[in-house]
Design a protein around this motif. Structure first.
Motif, PDB file in Angstrom:
ATOM      1  N   ARG A  56      -2.447  10.802  -3.234  1.00 37.35           N
ATOM      2  CA  ARG A  56      -2.650   9.972  -2.003  1.00 37.35           C
ATOM      3  C   ARG A  56      -3.826   9.443  -1.564  1.00 37.35           C
ATOM      4  O   ARG A  56      -3.735   8.200  -1.246  1.00 37.35           O
ATOM      5  CB  ARG A  56      -1.746  10.693  -1.055  1.00 37.35           C
ATOM      6  N   PRO A  57      -4.971  10.000  -1.517  1.00 37.85           N
ATOM      7  CA  PRO A  57      -5.939   9.596  -1.292  1.00 37.85           C
ATOM      8  C   PRO A  57      -6.625   8.529  -2.334  1.00 37.85           C
ATOM      9  O   PRO A  57      -7.032   7.467  -1.895  1.00 37.85           O
ATOM     10  CB  PRO A  57      -6.930  10.620  -1.071  1.00 37.85           C
ATOM     11  N   GLU A  58      -6.319   8.637  -3.694  1.00 39.01           N
ATOM     12  CA  GLU A  58      -6.787   7.681  -4.453  1.00 39.01           C
ATOM     13  C   GLU A  58      -5.890   6.435  -4.213  1.00 39.01           C
ATOM     14  O   GLU A  58      -6.338   5.183  -4.536  1.00 39.01           O
ATOM     15  CB  GLU A  58      -6.609   8.262  -5.776  1.00 39.01           C
ATOM     16  N   MET A  59      -4.707   6.605  -4.256  1.00 35.60           N
ATOM     17  CA  MET A  59      -3.793   5.213  -4.043  1.00 35.60           C
ATOM     18  C   MET A  59      -4.172   4.860  -2.882  1.00 35.60           C
ATOM     19  O   MET A  59      -4.223   3.468  -2.671  1.00 35.60           O
ATOM     20  CB  MET A  59      -2.157   5.869  -4.089  1.00 35.60           C
ATOM     21  N   LEU A  60      -4.366   5.147  -1.644  1.00 32.73           N
ATOM     22  CA  LEU A  60      -4.899   4.566  -0.362  1.00 32.73           C
ATOM     23  C   LEU A  60      -5.871   3.725  -0.681  1.00 32.73           C
ATOM     24  O   LEU A  60      -6.209   2.759  -0.433  1.00 32.73           O
ATOM     25  CB  LEU A  60      -4.589   5.421   0.653  1.00 32.73           C
ATOM     26  N   ALA A  61      -7.014   4.531  -1.118  1.00 30.78           N
ATOM     27  CA  ALA A  61      -8.427   3.790  -1.507  1.00 30.78           C
ATOM     28  C   ALA A  61      -8.154   2.730  -2.336  1.00 30.78           C
ATOM     29  O   ALA A  61      -8.864   1.784  -2.185  1.00 30.78           O
ATOM     30  CB  ALA A  61      -9.294   4.966  -2.132  1.00 30.78           C
ATOM     31  N   PHE A  62      -7.176   2.792  -3.342  1.00 28.44           N
ATOM     32  CA  PHE A  62      -7.134   1.492  -3.975  1.00 28.44           C
ATOM     33  C   PHE A  62      -6.565   0.514  -3.254  1.00 28.44           C
ATOM     34  O   PHE A  62      -6.844  -0.995  -3.494  1.00 28.44           O
ATOM     35  CB  PHE A  62      -6.125   1.686  -5.470  1.00 28.44           C
ATOM     36  N   LEU A  63      -5.550   0.601  -2.379  1.00 25.09           N
ATOM     37  CA  LEU A  63      -4.619  -0.181  -1.636  1.00 25.09           C
ATOM     38  C   LEU A  63      -5.745  -1.004  -0.432  1.00 25.09           C
ATOM     39  O   LEU A  63      -5.156  -2.063  -0.038  1.00 25.09           O
ATOM     40  CB  LEU A  63      -3.396   0.182  -1.289  1.00 25.09           C
ATOM     41  N   ILE A  64      -6.552  -0.163   0.014  1.00 22.26           N
ATOM     42  CA  ILE A  64      -7.327  -0.757   1.217  1.00 22.26           C
ATOM     43  C   ILE A  64      -8.684  -1.223   0.718  1.00 22.26           C
ATOM     44  O   ILE A  64      -9.314  -0.679   0.103  1.00 22.26           O
ATOM     45  CB  ILE A  64      -7.564   0.538   2.080  1.00 22.26           C
ATOM     46  N   GLN A  65      -8.868  -2.505   0.986  1.00 19.62           N
ATOM     47  CA  GLN A  65      -9.922  -3.118   0.920  1.00 19.62           C
ATOM     48  C   GLN A  65     -10.755  -3.737   1.811  1.00 19.62           C
ATOM     49  O   GLN A  65     -10.248  -4.169   2.849  1.00 19.62           O
ATOM     50  CB  GLN A  65      -9.692  -4.363  -0.285  1.00 19.62           C
ATOM     51  N   ARG A  66     -11.892  -3.307   2.088  1.00 17.12           N
ATOM     52  CA  ARG A  66     -12.821  -3.931   3.386  1.00 17.12           C
ATOM     53  C   ARG A  66     -13.189  -5.233   3.154  1.00 17.12           C
ATOM     54  O   ARG A  66     -13.468  -5.654   2.242  1.00 17.12           O
ATOM     55  CB  ARG A  66     -13.871  -2.743   3.491  1.00 17.12           C
TER      56      ARG A  66
END
Length: 99
Positions: free
Chosen positions: A58-68
């Motif tokens: 989950r953390p890796e998937m969310l990090a991939f999907l969220i771009q600052r």
């Protein structure tokens, strides 16, 4: 993410990219279908291997999907990251590496 799949996606990406995207979408759908149980601690690990994999990554998937704002990532880098996540999901789910 689940509500926003492009109608032209399948025609503009490689088969490997499509397979990786579908794996991540399946994992996200599995996570969301069990989200209430996960949130209250009622989900039993081992009940569903795909959910287990989705929780673990989950953390890796969310990090991939969220771009600052201001972050830049090439298409090739994004595709490689997506394929790496899909590979880890598969490995976690099945206990063996994808072919």
């Amino acid at each position: 993410m689940l509500e926003s799949v492009s109608r032209v996606r399948d025609g503009v990406i490689s088969a490997e990219h499509l397979e990786a995207a579908n794996m991540v979408l399946r994992a996200e759908a599995a996570y969301r279908s069990h989200e209430d149980l996960i949130a209250v601690g009622a989900y039993r690990p081992g009940a569903d291997r795909l959910v287990d994999a989705a929780i673990a990554l989950r953390p890796e998937m969310l990090a991939f999907l969220i771009q600052r704002p201001g972050d830049r990532t090439s298409f090739e880098e994004s595709a490689a990251r997506l394929q790496a996540i899909a590979h880890r999901l598969h490995t976690h789910q099945t206990g063996r590496a994808a072919a």
